[in-house]
Design a protein around this motif. Structure first.
Motif, PDB file in Angstrom:
ATOM      1  N   LEU A 115       1.069  -9.203 -28.998  1.00 50.07           N
ATOM      2  CA  LEU A 115       1.281  -8.716 -30.303  1.00 50.07           C
ATOM      3  C   LEU A 115       2.444  -9.728 -31.131  1.00 50.07           C
ATOM      4  N   LEU A 116       1.572 -10.024 -32.278  1.00 51.70           N
ATOM      5  CA  LEU A 116       2.650 -10.785 -33.434  1.00 51.70           C
ATOM      6  C   LEU A 116       2.889 -10.108 -34.248  1.00 51.70           C
ATOM      7  N   LEU A 117       4.288  -9.908 -34.502  1.00 49.63           N
ATOM      8  CA  LEU A 117       4.898  -9.265 -35.544  1.00 49.63           C
ATOM      9  C   LEU A 117       5.383 -10.337 -36.413  1.00 49.63           C
ATOM     10  N   TYR A 118       4.986 -10.388 -37.684  1.00 50.64           N
ATOM     11  CA  TYR A 118       5.143 -11.710 -38.546  1.00 50.64           C
ATOM     12  C   TYR A 118       5.703 -11.221 -39.814  1.00 50.64           C
ATOM     13  N   SER A 119       6.795 -11.649 -40.148  1.00 51.09           N
ATOM     14  CA  SER A 119       7.425 -11.641 -41.573  1.00 51.09           C
ATOM     15  C   SER A 119       7.326 -12.652 -42.338  1.00 51.09           C
ATOM     16  N   ALA A 120       6.668 -12.416 -43.670  1.00 52.35           N
ATOM     17  CA  ALA A 120       6.515 -13.605 -44.681  1.00 52.35           C
ATOM     18  C   ALA A 120       6.920 -13.075 -45.924  1.00 52.35           C
ATOM     19  N   ARG A 121       6.953 -13.851 -46.953  1.00 53.84           N
ATOM     20  CA  ARG A 121       7.400 -13.444 -48.281  1.00 53.84           C
ATOM     21  C   ARG A 121       6.339 -12.374 -48.896  1.00 53.84           C
ATOM     22  N   THR A 122       5.170 -13.576 -49.183  1.00 54.74           N
ATOM     23  CA  THR A 122       4.045 -12.905 -49.861  1.00 54.74           C
ATOM     24  C   THR A 122       2.693 -13.215 -49.070  1.00 54.74           C
TER      25      THR A 122
ATOM     26  N   ARG B 253       0.606  -7.738 -36.541  1.00 59.65           N
ATOM     27  CA  ARG B 253       1.267  -6.909 -37.581  1.00 59.65           C
ATOM     28  C   ARG B 253       2.150  -7.730 -38.602  1.00 59.65           C
ATOM     29  N   LEU B 254       1.917  -7.565 -40.047  1.00 61.24           N
ATOM     30  CA  LEU B 254       2.355  -8.367 -41.017  1.00 61.24           C
ATOM     31  C   LEU B 254       3.423  -7.429 -41.804  1.00 61.24           C
ATOM     32  N   ALA B 255       4.561  -8.077 -42.172  1.00 63.57           N
ATOM     33  CA  ALA B 255       5.491  -7.385 -42.748  1.00 63.57           C
ATOM     34  C   ALA B 255       5.770  -8.245 -44.137  1.00 63.57           C
ATOM     35  N   LEU B 256       5.402  -8.124 -45.299  1.00 69.32           N
ATOM     36  CA  LEU B 256       5.409  -8.747 -46.374  1.00 69.32           C
ATOM     37  C   LEU B 256       6.455  -8.358 -47.331  1.00 69.32           C
ATOM     38  N   THR B 257       7.766  -9.410 -47.203  1.00 66.20           N
ATOM     39  CA  THR B 257       8.897  -8.565 -48.032  1.00 66.20           C
ATOM     40  C   THR B 257       8.839  -8.639 -49.469  1.00 66.20           C
ATOM     41  N   ARG B 258       7.991  -9.444 -49.989  1.00 63.49           N
ATOM     42  CA  ARG B 258       8.221  -9.685 -51.369  1.00 63.49           C
ATOM     43  C   ARG B 258       6.962  -9.122 -52.197  1.00 63.49           C
ATOM     44  N   GLU B 259       6.103  -8.639 -51.665  1.00 65.55           N
ATOM     45  CA  GLU B 259       4.850  -7.852 -52.149  1.00 65.55           C
ATOM     46  C   GLU B 259       5.226  -6.497 -52.620  1.00 65.55           C
TER      47      GLU B 259
ATOM     48  N   GLY C 182       6.077  -2.870 -52.728  1.00 66.42           N
ATOM     49  CA  GLY C 182       5.836  -1.865 -51.676  1.00 66.42           C
ATOM     50  C   GLY C 182       6.019  -2.671 -50.214  1.00 66.42           C
ATOM     51  N   GLY C 183       6.516  -3.726 -50.311  1.00 64.53           N
ATOM     52  CA  GLY C 183       6.582  -4.567 -48.885  1.00 64.53           C
ATOM     53  C   GLY C 183       7.902  -4.294 -48.352  1.00 64.53           C
ATOM     54  N   ARG C 184       8.009  -4.781 -47.194  1.00 61.47           N
ATOM     55  CA  ARG C 184       9.184  -4.293 -46.445  1.00 61.47           C
ATOM     56  C   ARG C 184       9.582  -5.376 -45.189  1.00 61.47           C
ATOM     57  N   ARG C 185      10.725  -5.285 -44.906  1.00 60.95           N
ATOM     58  CA  ARG C 185      11.226  -6.204 -43.806  1.00 60.95           C
ATOM     59  C   ARG C 185      10.727  -5.402 -42.687  1.00 60.95           C
ATOM     60  N   ILE C 186      10.985  -6.289 -41.512  1.00 59.72           N
ATOM     61  CA  ILE C 186      10.652  -5.730 -40.323  1.00 59.72           C
ATOM     62  C   ILE C 186      11.896  -4.685 -39.978  1.00 59.72           C
ATOM     63  N   ASP C 187      11.462  -3.329 -39.675  1.00 56.77           N
ATOM     64  CA  ASP C 187      12.795  -2.422 -39.542  1.00 56.77           C
ATOM     65  C   ASP C 187      12.479  -1.651 -38.213  1.00 56.77           C
ATOM     66  N   ARG C 188      13.066  -0.826 -37.977  1.00 54.61           N
ATOM     67  CA  ARG C 188      13.134  -0.098 -36.872  1.00 54.61           C
ATOM     68  C   ARG C 188      11.804   0.695 -36.399  1.00 54.61           C
ATOM     69  N   ALA C 189      11.228   1.347 -37.599  1.00 58.96           N
ATOM     70  CA  ALA C 189      10.044   2.011 -37.640  1.00 58.96           C
ATOM     71  C   ALA C 189       8.879   0.724 -37.206  1.00 58.96           C
TER      72      ALA C 189
END
Ligand SMILES: Cc1cc2nc3c(=O)[nH]c(=O)nc-3n(C[C@H](O)[C@H](O)[C@H](O)COP(=O)(O)OP(=O)(O)OC[C@H]3O[C@@H](n4cnc5c(N)ncnc54)[C@H](O)[C@@H]3O)c2cc1C
Length: 243
Positions: free
Chosen positions: A146-153, A176-182, A184-191
């Motif tokens: 599993l790849l959990l990948y955080s990118a801006r947009t 699993r993507l976490a898009l921090t600057r989209e 409604g986006g979010r950072r990788i968090d506990r959830a």
């Protein structure tokens, strides 16, 4: 690997340059160790100005050792970046660049290590994880990953098409993507981390790579979620930018 004495510098020819995102370029080099490295390793690149001034930086190898004859680096242009700016604006196919490698013995994964394999990347920190995924697809497609990948947009996602295709086509690989600057986006968090771990199962190996702040935050989340620290390996690219 690095057990054959000091690595020598070699002049490596650039054989391909391709835009990956607006800020990231793929740069392919012909090197003599293209089939002799382990996914996760990096190279050092050294530039020398006409007056003798030298700048040296590390770049992870994005390609898998199965990609014959060349290695691929993916270099993100940073504002005022000395070496990344050179690759963004000056480097051309046919240039010969001083390079040494492969380097690194801890942040590596091969099919012998098995899984489940949890990969957590922020920004260009996804690059060595991409090498692991490319190798897994050829050498150990049954290993759950599993790849959990955080990118801006969305447009900052490195190898977006490839990752989406792998997620569709490769049983056992989850993206699993976490898009921090989209919006409604979010950072990788506990959830996000809990959901990833529930999906993958307890990882045998967790690899975390990105800026200093990203790696600290993501490793803390893994430990808080009960992943044993001895199974977590980290690679810090420097800087404080997160994905
Ligand atoms: C093992 C390893 C592997 C790496 N792999 C890659 C890779 O695959 N792709 C890639 O693009 N980079 C990678 N890096 C980062 C790379 O080595 C350089 O640090 C980066 O390209 C910046 O160098 P520069 O000369 O362009 O910037 P510099 O001229 O050194 O710095 C310009 C500005 O950017 C800041 N800065 C420096 N590094 C970073 C950073 N990583 N994040 C945010 N800000 C920073 C500096 O503080 C400065 O303000 C890796 C680093 C390590 C240690």
């Amino acid at each position: 690997m690095t057990d054959r004495g000091p690595l020598r510098w070699q002049e490596a020819e650039i054989v391909g340059i391709t835009p990956v995102t607006e800020r990231v370029k793929s740069v392919r080099f012909r090197v003599d160790f293209a089939d002799r490295f382990v996914p996760g390793q990096h190279v050092d690149v050294r530039l020398t100005a006409p007056d003798g001034y030298q700048a040296q930086r590390s770049y992870s190898i994005a390609s898998a050792p199965e990609a014959s004859g060349t290695i691929e680096l993916m270099i993100e242009r940073l504002d005022e970046g000395e070496v990344s700016g050179f690759f963004a604006n000056v480097a051309a196919i046919g240039d010969r660049i001083e390079l040494r490698g492969p380097i690194g013995g801890a942040f590596v994964w091969t099919e012998r290590d098995g899984g489940p394999l949890l990969l957590v990347g922020g920004g260009s920190g996804v690059v060595p994880l991409l090498a692991m995924l490319r190798h897994r697809a050829v050498a150990a497609p049954d290993v759950p990953a599993l790849l959990l990948y955080s990118a801006r947009t969305r447009s900052d996602i490195i190898a977006a098409d490839e990752l989406q295709a792998r997620a569709c086509d490769e049983p056992g690989f989850t993206l699993r993507l976490a898009l921090t600057r989209e919006p409604g986006g979010r950072r990788i968090d506990r959830a996000t981390m809990d959901e990833a771990l529930a999906r993958l199962g307890r990882p045998a190996h967790a690899f975390v790579c990105g800026s200093n702040t990203f790696v600290s935050a993501a490793s803390d989340l893994l430990v808080d979620a009960g992943v044993p620290p001895r199974t977590i390996r980290t690679e810090r690219f420097g800087g404080s930018l997160t994905g």
